[in-house]
Design an enzyme around this catalytic site. Structure first.
Site, PDB file in Angstrom:
ATOM      1  CG  ASP A   8     -69.509 -57.524 -26.628  1.00 38.40           C
ATOM      2  OD1 ASP A   8     -68.459 -57.322 -25.965  1.00 38.40           O
ATOM      3  OD2 ASP A   8     -69.997 -58.662 -26.765  1.00 38.40           O
ATOM      4  CD  GLU A  10     -65.941 -59.923 -27.584  1.00 35.91           C
ATOM      5  OE1 GLU A  10     -66.803 -59.017 -27.544  1.00 35.91           O
ATOM      6  OE2 GLU A  10     -65.608 -60.588 -26.587  1.00 35.91           O
ATOM      7  CG  HIS A  60     -65.479 -56.521 -24.056  1.00 34.85           C
ATOM      8  ND1 HIS A  60     -65.563 -57.750 -24.663  1.00 34.85           N
ATOM      9  CD2 HIS A  60     -64.182 -56.333 -23.731  1.00 34.85           C
ATOM     10  CE1 HIS A  60     -64.344 -58.283 -24.703  1.00 34.85           C
ATOM     11  NE2 HIS A  60     -63.488 -57.443 -24.154  1.00 34.85           N
ATOM     12  CG  HIS A 104     -69.557 -61.635 -30.092  1.00 38.25           C
ATOM     13  ND1 HIS A 104     -70.134 -62.806 -29.662  1.00 38.25           N
ATOM     14  CD2 HIS A 104     -69.404 -60.857 -28.984  1.00 38.25           C
ATOM     15  CE1 HIS A 104     -70.306 -62.743 -28.357  1.00 38.25           C
ATOM     16  NE2 HIS A 104     -69.888 -61.571 -27.909  1.00 38.25           N
ATOM     17  CG  HIS A 116     -67.820 -65.383 -26.943  1.00 41.15           C
ATOM     18  ND1 HIS A 116     -67.298 -64.377 -27.727  1.00 41.15           N
ATOM     19  CD2 HIS A 116     -68.277 -64.780 -25.828  1.00 41.15           C
ATOM     20  CE1 HIS A 116     -67.428 -63.219 -27.103  1.00 41.15           C
ATOM     21  NE2 HIS A 116     -68.033 -63.432 -25.944  1.00 41.15           N
ATOM     22  CD  GLU A 134     -72.261 -62.430 -25.663  1.00 36.90           C
ATOM     23  OE1 GLU A 134     -72.086 -61.215 -25.848  1.00 36.90           O
ATOM     24  OE2 GLU A 134     -71.330 -63.219 -25.423  1.00 36.90           O
TER      25      GLU A 134
HETATM   26 ZN   LIG Z   1     -67.312 -58.904 -25.470  1.00 37.09          ZN
END
Ligand SMILES: [Zn+2]
Length: 269
Positions: A8, A10, A60, A104, A116, A134
């Site tokens: 990912d 972030e 992502h 994240h 998020h 996640e």
């Molecule tokens: Zn992401």
């Protein structure tokens, strides 16, 4: 040994603002290069630790961020979207260990960079009553195939959450959130060295324990708005338990994962 890397953006060091992870923005080119470099550090560590196959899945946004021309040639890259298992496309029983790189924290976590859960419309996600992000959701999918997550990198908040996974999980906090859009960040070369060493340790020092969510599995999604829940509720078998919350139960984590992705996609309509 086959290592699967879900990447990912972030949670990459230096990434702090929304526009850093948006392909629409001019500065995005810098940050996709930094993402690729952190993935390369993880691949190098995997090779040091004894891996002979590495699959990288770009997880992502549009899932085509990693620069394949700069990727370590020992790895195969899964790029683009949509794909059936999204951030975890490529996972299966043939994999021996999973690395989650650039991750994240879950929606609602304090002092966590760009926290998020899948989309900005999910307020809280739970599996059998346990709030998850996640990181845990993807670990549960790997666990359904009997595969452990052995390395998690990202901000301090997601690495602390990873300590609650079963077994010993190596973690690298490449930055420490001051708020949602500010962090103390390691210089990338320093971050890469930490990731490389942790990746090798993750394979050499412990076998890992798969994160298995026991069936029956109840998925509970609380959205930020009732209109999102109204759309998610269209999925057969779902139950609207309050204005913003929809539940769905099943015995198979792979199906539960797909139902969550379908709910998130419907909620975005
Ligand atoms: Zn992401």
């Amino acid at each position: 040994m086959h290592v699967f890397i879900s990447a990912d953006m972030e949670g990459v060091s230096g990434v702090v603002l929304e526009h850093h992870v948006s392909s629409e923005h001019r500065e995005y080119e810098r940050f996709r290069r930094l993402m690729t470099a952190e993935v390369n550090a993880a691949i190098e560590g995997a090779l040091d630790g004894g891996a002979d196959q590495v699959t990288v899945n770009d997880g992502h946004g549009g899932m085509a961020n990693i620069l394949i021309e700069e990727l370590n040639p020992a790895a195969v890259l899964i790029s683009g979207a949509p794909k059936p298992l999204g951030m975890m496309e490529g996972i299966g029983a043939h994999v021996d260990a999973v690395f989650l790189i650039g991750y994240h924290a879950a929606s609602g976590t304090g002092a966590a960079v760009m926290e998020h859960t899948w989309t900005g419309r999910v307020f809280e996600l739970r599996l059998n009553g346990r709030p998850v992000g996640e990181m845990e959701l993807n670990a549960a999918l790997a666990g359904a195939y009997g595969v452990p997550v052995v390395l998690v990198t990202g901000d301090r908040a997601v690495t602390e959450a990873a300590q609650a996974l079963p077994g010993r999980v190596e973690t690298v906090a490449v930055k420490e959130g001051i708020g949602r859009s500010a962090a103390r960040c390691l210089q990338p070369r320093v971050a890469h060295e930490h990731i490389r060493q942790a990746a090798a340790r993750a394979l050499q020092q412990h076998g890992g324990v798969p994160f298995v969510v026991p069936p029956p599995i109840t998925l509970s999604v609380t959205f930020i708005r009732t209109s999102c829940a109204e759309m998610a509720e269209l999925i057969p078998g779902s139950r609207r338990v309050d204005g913003r919350t929809v539940e769905w139960s099943g015995d198979d984590m792979v199906t539960v994962y797909k139902v969550f992705r379908a709910m998130a996609a419907l909620a975005a309509q």
